[in-house]
Design a protein around this motif. Sequence first.
Motif, PDB file in Angstrom:
ATOM      1  N   VAL A   1      68.979 -24.175  22.273  1.00 48.98           N
ATOM      2  CA  VAL A   1      68.388 -22.838  22.363  1.00 48.98           C
ATOM      3  C   VAL A   1      67.122 -22.759  21.518  1.00 48.98           C
ATOM      4  N   ILE A   2      66.439 -21.629  21.673  1.00 53.11           N
ATOM      5  CA  ILE A   2      65.324 -21.278  20.802  1.00 53.11           C
ATOM      6  C   ILE A   2      65.857 -20.242  19.821  1.00 53.11           C
ATOM      7  N   LEU A   3      65.847 -20.580  18.535  1.00 56.74           N
ATOM      8  CA  LEU A   3      66.491 -19.767  17.507  1.00 56.74           C
ATOM      9  C   LEU A   3      65.464 -19.040  16.647  1.00 56.74           C
ATOM     10  N   ILE A   4      65.663 -17.739  16.478  1.00 49.87           N
ATOM     11  CA  ILE A   4      64.898 -16.941  15.519  1.00 49.87           C
ATOM     12  C   ILE A   4      65.813 -16.675  14.329  1.00 49.87           C
ATOM     13  N   SER A   5      65.377 -17.091  13.130  1.00 49.24           N
ATOM     14  CA  SER A   5      66.264 -16.984  11.981  1.00 49.24           C
ATOM     15  C   SER A   5      65.473 -16.681  10.714  1.00 49.24           C
ATOM     16  N   GLY A   6      66.211 -16.210   9.683  1.00 50.15           N
ATOM     17  CA  GLY A   6      65.604 -15.910   8.387  1.00 50.15           C
ATOM     18  C   GLY A   6      65.637 -14.430   8.060  1.00 50.15           C
ATOM     19  N   GLY A   7      65.554 -14.125   6.772  1.00 46.45           N
ATOM     20  CA  GLY A   7      65.582 -12.739   6.309  1.00 46.45           C
ATOM     21  C   GLY A   7      65.672 -12.702   4.796  1.00 46.45           C
ATOM     22  N   LYS A   8      66.380 -11.719   4.275  1.00 52.92           N
ATOM     23  CA  LYS A   8      66.515 -11.575   2.824  1.00 52.92           C
ATOM     24  C   LYS A   8      67.514 -12.587   2.276  1.00 52.92           C
ATOM     25  N   ASP A   9      67.198 -13.104   1.116  1.00 56.29           N
ATOM     26  CA  ASP A   9      68.077 -14.081   0.463  1.00 56.29           C
ATOM     27  C   ASP A   9      69.134 -13.347  -0.352  1.00 56.29           C
ATOM     28  N   LYS A  10      70.422 -13.612  -0.078  1.00 61.58           N
ATOM     29  CA  LYS A  10      71.482 -12.974  -0.861  1.00 61.58           C
ATOM     30  C   LYS A  10      72.243 -13.980  -1.714  1.00 61.58           C
ATOM     31  N   GLY A  11      71.573 -15.085  -2.018  1.00 59.97           N
ATOM     32  CA  GLY A  11      72.106 -15.991  -3.017  1.00 59.97           C
ATOM     33  C   GLY A  11      73.197 -16.930  -2.556  1.00 59.97           C
ATOM     34  N   ILE A  12      73.334 -17.165  -1.255  1.00 56.90           N
ATOM     35  CA  ILE A  12      74.375 -18.070  -0.766  1.00 56.90           C
ATOM     36  C   ILE A  12      73.742 -19.383  -0.302  1.00 56.90           C
ATOM     37  N   PRO A  13      74.496 -20.488  -0.330  1.00 52.79           N
ATOM     38  CA  PRO A  13      73.934 -21.783   0.076  1.00 52.79           C
ATOM     39  C   PRO A  13      73.724 -21.879   1.585  1.00 52.79           C
TER      40      PRO A  13
END
Length: 465
Positions: A356-368
């Motif tokens: 697929v074509i994936l759109i990802s990313g956002g705010k970092d909430k401190g998880i690995p």
Amino acid sequence: MNSKLEQFKKSIKDKKVAVLGIGISNIPLIKYLVNLGVDITAFDKNTQEKLSDALSELKGLSVKYILGEDYLESLNGFDIIFRTPGMRPDLPQLVNAVNNGAELTSEMEVFISLCPAQIFAVTGSDGKTTTTTLIYKILTEEGYNCWLGGNIGTPLLSKIDEVKESDKVVLELSSFQLMTIKKCPSISVITNITPNHLDVHKSLSEYIDAKKNIFLNQTENDKLVLNYDNEVTKSFANEAKGQYVYFSRVNNIDTGVILKDGKIIVKNENEEIEVVDAESIKIPGVHNIENYMAATAATIDYVKPETIRKIATTFNGVEHRIELVRELNGIKFYNSSIDSSPSRTIAALSTFKDKVILISGGKDKGIPYDSIGQIIAEKVKCLLLIGATAPKIEEALNNYINQTDNECEVKIIHCNTYEEVVNRAYAEASPGDCVILSPASTSFDMFKNFEHRGNTFKELVNRLK
């Protein structure tokens, strides 16, 4: 008559009450308390200008307001304090108020303590909204008068006068809501537990402890539904006060709900009851098979198997969860904005057979993000990244490729706005491709919540020509 409710109404009239947060869940609470004749002060860190819509809903009501950045410094002299779910109970101002005699509670805590009906409640890192919705739909289809609340549906304390003993109440409960809850639902479900919300919780152990509050004060007559395939939830059986029931998609456990020969089965000591063929479940993905197994374990004592089967074969799914937005020139666009953690994105990507074509990313909430590298390498041909977690996601992919000598090629594109990311995704896609928004991150960098993010994505997709 609900004697506990009548006693609550009588006692709270003499109390000085603070409500912290003037948001969606607390506006009905404020209105309800005003109608009871309560002396109420509403607090919020936002300014009057930013709260204009909320304040207009409360216009004309006898409410005092304390607004602005230092709003909690005025939290003195109150008998009862209702905190908003996302607010930590150990903030210094709250601790000080409790030490001075205030009772710290929440809309959900009070509702659970006063509710005359049987309560089914669901928590977990992933799948809780879908599982909650399934339980609600199954019970409603069986003929029960049901109420849906918690993280979804209507804030229920304002409806408590209408809830009857013969009704069923279904709640989705977050770790934030559970941090201080003491009275437990009679049927509690934990779908799974993986690292999550570590931007709010001080540690993974605190997060797990919050989840455990959904069952720690159950009685011997209550029921706890646990995911046998998740090591954390599997271990909770050792602390269960009442009956516990496992569900397992990959293990042939002695009793509980299992997947056998492609069918969801309720397995007892003396019989096996076939509930539904997994292939006939309308919403895609193995994680949704697990959600149906959890819902089956919770409801099977109250409904017929054919009721569960009917919902499984007709229910289209919950908005923002692998939701088909549109098909344009042979390209399908999916909105899975609810995917605010790597584990959710892994589950979402696993539902697709082709890359697929994936759109990802956002705010970092401190998880690995280490775990997300493999699934992207296997399931994604073009990765469009946006937000603070973009470097983490790219690093996870590159680390997996370098450690495994994997020769896969994933095209990576960094974007600055959602309009840019949607347009680039469309430009990269060909007929037969699927584009999916699955952020693996929270939405609070650019949006009010995941619904706002998903709706923005859908609006931009529907503008494409």
